[in-house]
Design a protein around this motif. Sequence first.
Motif, mmCIF file in Angstrom:
data_model
loop_
_atom_site.group_PDB
_atom_site.id
_atom_site.type_symbol
_atom_site.label_atom_id
_atom_site.label_comp_id
_atom_site.label_asym_id
_atom_site.label_seq_id
_atom_site.Cartn_x
_atom_site.Cartn_y
_atom_site.Cartn_z
ATOM 1 N N UNK A 33 4.772 -2.099 37.552
ATOM 2 C CA UNK A 33 5.288 -2.943 36.472
ATOM 3 C C UNK A 33 4.195 -3.735 35.751
ATOM 4 N N UNK A 34 4.060 -5.057 36.078
ATOM 5 C CA UNK A 34 3.099 -5.902 35.368
ATOM 6 C C UNK A 34 1.672 -5.379 35.466
ATOM 7 N N UNK A 35 1.362 -4.662 36.535
ATOM 8 C CA UNK A 35 0.028 -4.060 36.646
ATOM 9 C C UNK A 35 -0.262 -3.193 35.428
ATOM 10 N N UNK A 36 0.728 -2.406 35.027
ATOM 11 C CA UNK A 36 0.547 -1.508 33.890
ATOM 12 C C UNK A 36 0.468 -2.291 32.577
ATOM 13 N N UNK A 37 1.147 -3.425 32.518
ATOM 14 C CA UNK A 37 1.040 -4.283 31.335
ATOM 15 C C UNK A 37 -0.377 -4.834 31.217
ATOM 16 N N UNK A 38 -0.934 -5.274 32.348
ATOM 17 C CA UNK A 38 -2.321 -5.762 32.335
ATOM 18 C C UNK A 38 -3.272 -4.656 31.912
ATOM 19 N N UNK A 66 -6.573 -11.804 34.005
ATOM 20 C CA UNK A 66 -6.770 -10.833 32.931
ATOM 21 C C UNK A 66 -8.190 -10.279 32.948
ATOM 22 N N UNK A 67 -9.171 -11.137 33.220
ATOM 23 C CA UNK A 67 -10.556 -10.679 33.234
ATOM 24 C C UNK A 67 -10.795 -9.683 34.360
ATOM 25 N N UNK A 68 -10.298 -9.986 35.559
ATOM 26 C CA UNK A 68 -10.442 -9.062 36.685
ATOM 27 C C UNK A 68 -9.747 -7.738 36.380
ATOM 28 N N UNK A 69 -8.535 -7.813 35.812
ATOM 29 C CA UNK A 69 -7.815 -6.589 35.461
ATOM 30 C C UNK A 69 -8.574 -5.794 34.410
ATOM 31 N N UNK A 129 3.855 -10.858 47.433
ATOM 32 C CA UNK A 129 2.896 -11.193 46.382
ATOM 33 C C UNK A 129 1.518 -10.607 46.661
ATOM 34 N N UNK A 130 1.318 -10.038 47.834
ATOM 35 C CA UNK A 130 0.032 -9.416 48.145
ATOM 36 C C UNK A 130 -0.040 -7.987 47.644
ATOM 37 N N UNK A 131 0.976 -7.180 47.933
ATOM 38 C CA UNK A 131 0.895 -5.750 47.621
ATOM 39 C C UNK A 131 1.002 -5.485 46.120
ATOM 40 N N UNK A 132 1.563 -6.416 45.381
ATOM 41 C CA UNK A 132 1.709 -6.285 43.934
ATOM 42 C C UNK A 132 0.457 -6.857 43.290
ATOM 43 N N UNK A 133 -0.355 -6.003 42.678
ATOM 44 C CA UNK A 133 -1.669 -6.406 42.175
ATOM 45 C C UNK A 133 -1.586 -7.610 41.245
ATOM 46 N N UNK A 134 -0.708 -7.575 40.252
ATOM 47 C CA UNK A 134 -0.604 -8.669 39.296
ATOM 48 C C UNK A 134 -0.253 -9.977 39.998
#
Length: 609
Positions: A33-38, A66-69, A129-134
């Motif tokens: 989800x949000x990972x792909x948005x980032x 955002x910078x790390x992503x 909240x750990x396994x979800x990258x965002x």
Amino acid sequence: MITARRAGAVAVALIAAQLVVRAVLVAWGDFYWDDLVLIGRASSHSIVSWDYLAHSHDGHFMPGAFLVAGVSTLIAPVQWWLPAATLVVLQAIASFSVWRMIRVIAPRQLGWGLAALAFYLLTPMTVAAFVWWAAGLNTLPMQAAMAIVVANAVILVRDRPDERRTRRLLIGAVVAFVVALLFFEKSLFIVPVAFVAALLVVRGGTHPAPEGDVDYRRSPLTQTFVRARTLWLILGGIFVAWTVLFLATSTATAGSHSIGQTFHLVWRTVNNAIVPSFVGGPWSWSRWTPSPPMGFPSVWMIVVGWLLLVAVVLVTVKVKRGAVAIWVCALGYAVGAQIPVMWNRSSENTALELAQTMRYLPDAALVLTIAFALLAAAPRDVGAHSADITARARPVAAVGMVGGVLVAVSALVATMAYGQSWRDDPTGDYLANARASLAQMDGKTMFDQPVPLEVLLPVAYPNNMISRVFGGLRKRPDFGNVTDDLQVLDPEGRLARGAVIGLRTFSPSRGSCARPRIDGPTELPLSGPLMDWKFTVGFSYCADRDGVVELRLEGGSPVEAPVRAGLHALYVQLEGHGTDLRIRPVTPGLRLHTGDGRVGEPAVAALVP
């Protein structure tokens, strides 16, 4: 009493075991989800631009995340290994920071301190909240920073170090706080948590007052502020400035909200998420793709969790001085910190199961860990019967150890169950297939299309488009609006021949391939009107020479497309509306004839009637 050296070795072993488990979890997972948005924003913006870094993502102000992503997308676009490594490294930093904090708060009770560390390392409250990258990019820096700031604040107000060490502690705390804010605005909570933790340490302290030292005659509140005034003033200034910046850039308060829904969401969080975690639950997780897993604890787990919490509170209040204040602060934070989060999610359409995803609880788990360390360090209540306490200490410790082992095993069961549920997601397979498929189209032109609904819903537009998600790939097609070979990705991400679903059709133009009649502006009537939208037009044509034609719909911009001599097909994407397709040869002397055509949406040809 366990020695510091032995406690350190046990702590390292516990953290290593946690990191192995967490590495397994991220190996099972993938982007979500949000990972792909980032990723989509990183592939379509300069990653050092203010527009990219200051974007309000779902109400969050998180330029560091955002910078790390962005850097990860540049190095390894749409490859999970780098984000996975990022999560494990951040977790290691947070875990060692928490152990340092526990040693600072309870240096003489490291045995109980290890129990507090085990709670933090194993509790299911930190897994989602750990396994979800965002989410991990938000909360893991916050956890590390909170542990660092709390530890440094406690040293400053309790030990009153020399000037050189004080300077190091100040710099370390300020840097940690600013870094955490760059990743998550909720890190603002670090300041009040650190101040209250330091206050509780001073309030429960047993250090004898140096002769003539008037500082010890002040109230604990005054001592806490005065002894670390520089720290509080700097952190307070950053707190105010960052709050103003957040309110100026965030859209967190947008949308409709409900006080009643907020109350129900907070209660569901407490009763169905926090309380079962005290016994290592929940064991059962259910996933409604594309939502994340939701925990469904058994009734017995909720009941035993409440009973265990009440028992621990009653026992510690009876035998530990200041336990009431510690519990009030810790449980008050665990509940109160959920209110602003759930308020922002409290629209009438929000399902209560949102509270059972447990992704908003890592900071609450850390605050409870701080409370356990404070309770371990707190002196015994002088009103308690010392002889009775001493006589019962060993059996109580034995029961506590057995109970702790059972809770730890339960937590591992819950964690692995969560991992299996998280693993049941189509995103990883789709991304892997799509990367390989798009590499086959390298250098060719392909139309943009959304990813499947199971991967990312249209509410994420335009970041749900493959041009955004895969825009950073080295080998990929050019995403344009003209092609003579319509190829699309099927729902599994595999390359498939495309066709146009005909919302409207048009008939062949006048003439024939032998006698093409289109040599100037021509209108091809459609079978019905079009509303204003972006459409794909597909048709066959015969041209008498190579050249360029111009196509447009009413109200839309014209698009030029190359044509080749002979019989071919052409697919063009146009924006506009109206009742006809307008075509005009651009190349002087070019004449062509068009066959049957369709205006609609591209799809897998095998599925188009």
